[in-house]
Design an enzyme around this catalytic site. Structure first.
Site, PDB file in Angstrom:
ATOM      1  N   GLU A 193      15.513  12.197  -1.477  1.00  0.00           N
ATOM      2  CA  GLU A 193      16.069  10.853  -1.382  1.00  0.00           C
ATOM      3  C   GLU A 193      16.440  10.436  -2.801  1.00  0.00           C
ATOM      4  OE1 GLU A 193      14.889   6.368   0.078  1.00  0.00           O
ATOM      5  OE2 GLU A 193      13.471   7.979   0.432  1.00  0.00           O
ATOM      6  N   ARG A 206       1.288  18.745   0.327  1.00  0.00           N
ATOM      7  CA  ARG A 206       1.927  18.183  -0.865  1.00  0.00           C
ATOM      8  C   ARG A 206       1.238  18.704  -2.109  1.00  0.00           C
ATOM      9  NH1 ARG A 206       4.766  13.599   0.341  1.00  0.00           N
ATOM     10  NH2 ARG A 206       5.060  12.877  -1.776  1.00  0.00           N
ATOM     11  N   LYS A 252       7.157   8.313  -6.400  1.00  0.00           N
ATOM     12  CA  LYS A 252       8.325   7.896  -7.173  1.00  0.00           C
ATOM     13  C   LYS A 252       8.304   6.398  -7.445  1.00  0.00           C
ATOM     14  CE  LYS A 252      11.168  10.222  -4.483  1.00  0.00           C
ATOM     15  NZ  LYS A 252      12.392  10.649  -3.802  1.00  0.00           N
TER      16      LYS A 252
HETATM   17  P1  ATP Z   1       7.606  10.370  -3.223  1.00  0.00           P
HETATM   18  O1  ATP Z   1       6.437  10.123  -2.344  1.00  0.00           O
HETATM   19  O2  ATP Z   1       7.253  10.922  -4.555  1.00  0.00           O
HETATM   20  O3  ATP Z   1       8.514   9.180  -3.346  1.00  0.00           O
HETATM   21  P2  ATP Z   1       9.215  11.598  -1.200  1.00  0.00           P
HETATM   22  O4  ATP Z   1       8.550  12.522  -0.268  1.00  0.00           O
HETATM   23  O5  ATP Z   1       9.590  10.270  -0.690  1.00  0.00           O
HETATM   24  O6  ATP Z   1       8.409  11.554  -2.539  1.00  0.00           O
HETATM   25  P3  ATP Z   1      11.785  12.843  -1.168  1.00  0.00           P
HETATM   26  O7  ATP Z   1      12.886  12.680  -2.129  1.00  0.00           O
HETATM   27  O8  ATP Z   1      11.939  12.315   0.187  1.00  0.00           O
HETATM   28  O9  ATP Z   1      10.495  12.253  -1.835  1.00  0.00           O
HETATM   29  O10 ATP Z   1      11.354  14.370  -1.116  1.00  0.00           O
HETATM   30  C1  ATP Z   1      12.242  15.439  -0.962  1.00  0.00           C
HETATM   31  C2  ATP Z   1      11.484  16.641  -0.493  1.00  0.00           C
HETATM   32  O11 ATP Z   1      10.463  16.964  -1.409  1.00  0.00           O
HETATM   33  C3  ATP Z   1      10.803  16.398   0.842  1.00  0.00           C
HETATM   34  O12 ATP Z   1      10.980  17.541   1.648  1.00  0.00           O
HETATM   35  C4  ATP Z   1       9.368  16.196   0.495  1.00  0.00           C
HETATM   36  O13 ATP Z   1       8.541  16.608   1.536  1.00  0.00           O
HETATM   37  C5  ATP Z   1       9.222  17.059  -0.761  1.00  0.00           C
HETATM   38  N1  ATP Z   1       8.153  16.534  -1.614  1.00  0.00           N
HETATM   39  C6  ATP Z   1       8.058  15.305  -2.133  1.00  0.00           C
HETATM   40  N2  ATP Z   1       6.906  15.154  -2.822  1.00  0.00           N
HETATM   41  C7  ATP Z   1       6.264  16.340  -2.740  1.00  0.00           C
HETATM   42  C8  ATP Z   1       5.020  16.834  -3.246  1.00  0.00           C
HETATM   43  N3  ATP Z   1       4.208  16.071  -3.981  1.00  0.00           N
HETATM   44  N4  ATP Z   1       4.683  18.104  -2.962  1.00  0.00           N
HETATM   45  C9  ATP Z   1       5.505  18.888  -2.231  1.00  0.00           C
HETATM   46  N5  ATP Z   1       6.682  18.486  -1.739  1.00  0.00           N
HETATM   47  C10 ATP Z   1       7.065  17.229  -1.973  1.00  0.00           C
HETATM   48 MG    MG Z   2      10.952  10.507   1.252  1.00  0.00          MG
END
Ligand code: ATP
Ligand code: MG
Length: 567
Positions: free
Chosen positions: A43, A270, A280
């Site tokens: 995202e 994660r 984020k």
């Molecule tokens: P955040 O919680 O940091 O805002 P998010 O999951 O909302 O992260 P996205 O941009 O939606 O962030 O994530 C893109 C991809 O990266 C998704 O497939 C998500 O599952 C993966 N991802 C995000 N954070 C992690 C993490 N800490 N470990 C492994 N994969 C992750």
């Molecule tokens: Mg997300």
């Protein structure tokens, strides 16, 4: 360790993750026409962090390993939080890690038209309806995991009415929050996600790609699986929090699919690290509230921060390989990451001399004006990195803490009457020192050298316990060195109930040393060049560095400063 993990030569092969095993089995069975096609779906609402790297390594890594493809798809379904700046940084960071999506750069917004049509189709089929209730009321009707929810009074309204309202929602006739479109599934499902989830909401914000075209936007759950389907994704790999969304993912794709092909969602744990946090939203707060200098502050867990700190893509990938993919949430020790970067930098960085807190040493029996070039090995781990010469003169700098007036037992460095070797050069003996009259601090140390003890010469049998690094005073180049410590002084700063993570910010996470002296070979360094400052750690040239003002970041200290020096 099972026998399968031991190869013919008796070497231990890394175990295949459960996800890789599923892929291997699917390919063997010829599922989806024997294809593997993954996607990485960030995202664009922040910079990528090392958690994302774990997902990237899996999504791109599996496709690469098994002859498939991996798409980059920006999940830009929420126009409120997203920015173009983030899109550019995300692309840069993925490339830096060494992965490429070729021409497959997609956006969830590319599919807004198709998603809208699908929503209309669901309404026509009696599988979706417009609900005129507010978000609060809808959530109050959700029930609990053990109690079924209450059906909305709008659940059974006429299809034609829902079609008309949905169209008008998109024309902007209604206020945000006044109506939503819900899938009509099962208000008593034990899975709360299946209780008529909201699939479209009204948002009157302009979208960075589609402008004013849409006034209704799909929810993440309504976009993700369908985008996977439109792109022909076979394995949709995501983190464990989406596990409970999987039945909805399947339900939505099932209503859409027209053949055997179906993307499969698989979840993994994660990445979390001790003394860091990955959200984020919180990382943005650190930036906006100026606890750090920006998203690429070397203390941040972002990929741009780690890059600036001196981490290599290889070290990050090695670390991710090491921790693997499981079905259990856990926090990994940040020392594992530090170990991986040390290992990697050990092999690739030249050794150089830098003195962080200088103390002048004068070799009283060394001729004034004389200068010798001493030859030093650049990397004992790699002969191909060659040698360099470093000037040795009468006046040198050593570290302040390599001299003590009254040393404790087993202090093998310099002290009155003691002898040490200056690495690559001579053995010197401390004959005395002077003090600053005002402060009382030690100002200069006076030594004599033994000309027969030049390193590499066969003539001297003399041995000493301590070896010091040094820099010739007249040749030394001034530098600023930034030493980093953990940003938080709590192992799980974001996981403390009722306690704000800001409370755990380490006030001493950055120490700047302004009077460092580095050897002259470092005069012409470039940004992000990496070195081992002998006995001190691994350092990397910061973006702030200019030829007139060198700036280095410490990536990580040496694990065992004393074991390395005599190698
Ligand atoms: P955040 O919680 O940091 O805002 P998010 O999951 O909302 O992260 P996205 O941009 O939606 O962030 O994530 C893109 C991809 O990266 C998704 O497939 C998500 O599952 C993966 N991802 C995000 N954070 C992690 C993490 N800490 N470990 C492994 N994969 C992750
Ligand atoms: Mg997300």
């Amino acid at each position: 360790m099972s026998e399968e993990n031991i190869s013919g030569k008796g070497e231990i092969k890394p175990p295949v993750s459960f996800i890789e095993q599923i892929i291997i089995d699917d390919l063997k069975e010829g599922k989806n026409g024997g294809r593997i096609h993954t996607r990485f779906p960030p995202e664009p609402n922040g910079y990528l962090h090392i958690g994302h790297a774990k997902a990237i390594c899996l999504d791109f890594g599996m496709a690469l390993k098994y002859g498939g493809k991996c798409n980059l798809r920006f999940d830009d379904t929420n126009p409120v939080k997203e920015e173009v700046e983030y899109i550019d940084s995300i692309k840069e960071d993925i490339h830096w890690l060494g992965f490429d999506w070729e021409d497959r750069e997609y956006y969830a917004s590319d599919y807004f038209g198709k998603l809208y049509d699908y929503a209309v189709d669901l309404i026509r089929r009696g599988l979706a309806y417009v609900d005129d209730q507010s978000a609060e009321i809808i959530s109050s009707q959700k029930g609990t995991p053990s109690q079924p929810g209450t059906e909305s009074p709008f659940r059974n309204r006429q299809t034609s009415e829902s079609l008309d309202l949905f169209e008008r929602m998109n024309r902007g006739e209604f206020d945000e929050g006044s109506r939503v479109l819900r899938a009509k599934i099962d208000m008593s499902s034990p899975n709360m996600q299946m209780r008529d989830p909201v699939i479209y909401r009204i948002l009157k914000t302009s979208h960075h790609r589609t402008g004013e075209t849409w006034k209704v936007y799909p929810m993440y759950d309504f976009a993700h699986g369908q985008c996977d389907y439109f792109e022909g994704i076979t394995h949709s790999l995501c983190t464990l929090e989406f596990e409970i969304h999987r039945p909805l993912y399947d339900w939505l794709v099932d209503q859409l699919k027209t053949s055997d092909y179906k993307p499969r969602q698989i979840e993994f744990n994660r990445l979390s690290l001790t003394y860091m946090m990955m959200s984020k939203r919180k990382l943005l707060e650190l930036v906006e509230e100026k606890y750090v200098s920006g998203w690429d502050d070397p203390r941040m867990p972002t990929l741009c921060g780690l890059r600036r700190r001196g981490y290599t893509p290889e070290s990050i990938k090695k670390f991710i390989d090491l921790i693997g993919y499981t079905k259990f949430e856990a926090i990994n020790d940040v020392t594992l990451l530090e170990h991986a970067v040390r290992d990697d930098l050990n092999m690739r960085t030249p050794r150089v001399f830098a003195v962080l807190e200088p103390l002048k040493v004068i070799i009283t029996n060394y001729p004034d004006g004389k200068c010798e070039e001493v030859e030093l090995i650049n990397n004992p781990e790699d002969d191909s990195m060659g040698k360099r010469s470093v000037p040795f003169c009468r006046e040198l700098y050593i570290e302040q803490d390599d001299f003590m007036e009254n040393p404790p037992h087993k202090y093998f460095r310099l002290a009155p009457g003691a002898e040490v070797r200056l690495k690559g050069a001579y053995i010197i003996r401390c004959e005395g020192f002077s003090r600053d009259e005002r402060t009382g601090a030690i100002k200069e140390v006076y030594c004599t050298y033994d000309p027969s003890t030049r390193s590499g010469s066969q003539t001297s049998e003399k041995k000493v316990r301590g070896t010091l690094h040094w820099v010739s005073a007249i040749h030394a180049v001034n530098a600023e060195v930034r030493l980093y410590d953990r940003l938080f002084n709590h192992a799980d700063p974001a996981g403390q109930k009722d306690e704000d993570y800001r409370k755990f910010i380490n006030p001493d996470s950055l120490r700047i040393l302004n009077e460092c002296k580095v050897e002259p070979s470092l005069r012409s360094v470039h940004h992000l060049d990496k070195f081992q400052f002998q006995r001190l750690g691994y350092f990397c040239v910061d973006y702030d560095s200019t030829p007139d003002h060198l700036v280095f970041n410490r990536t990580v200290s040496l694990k065992d400063t004393w074991a390395k020096i005599n190698k």
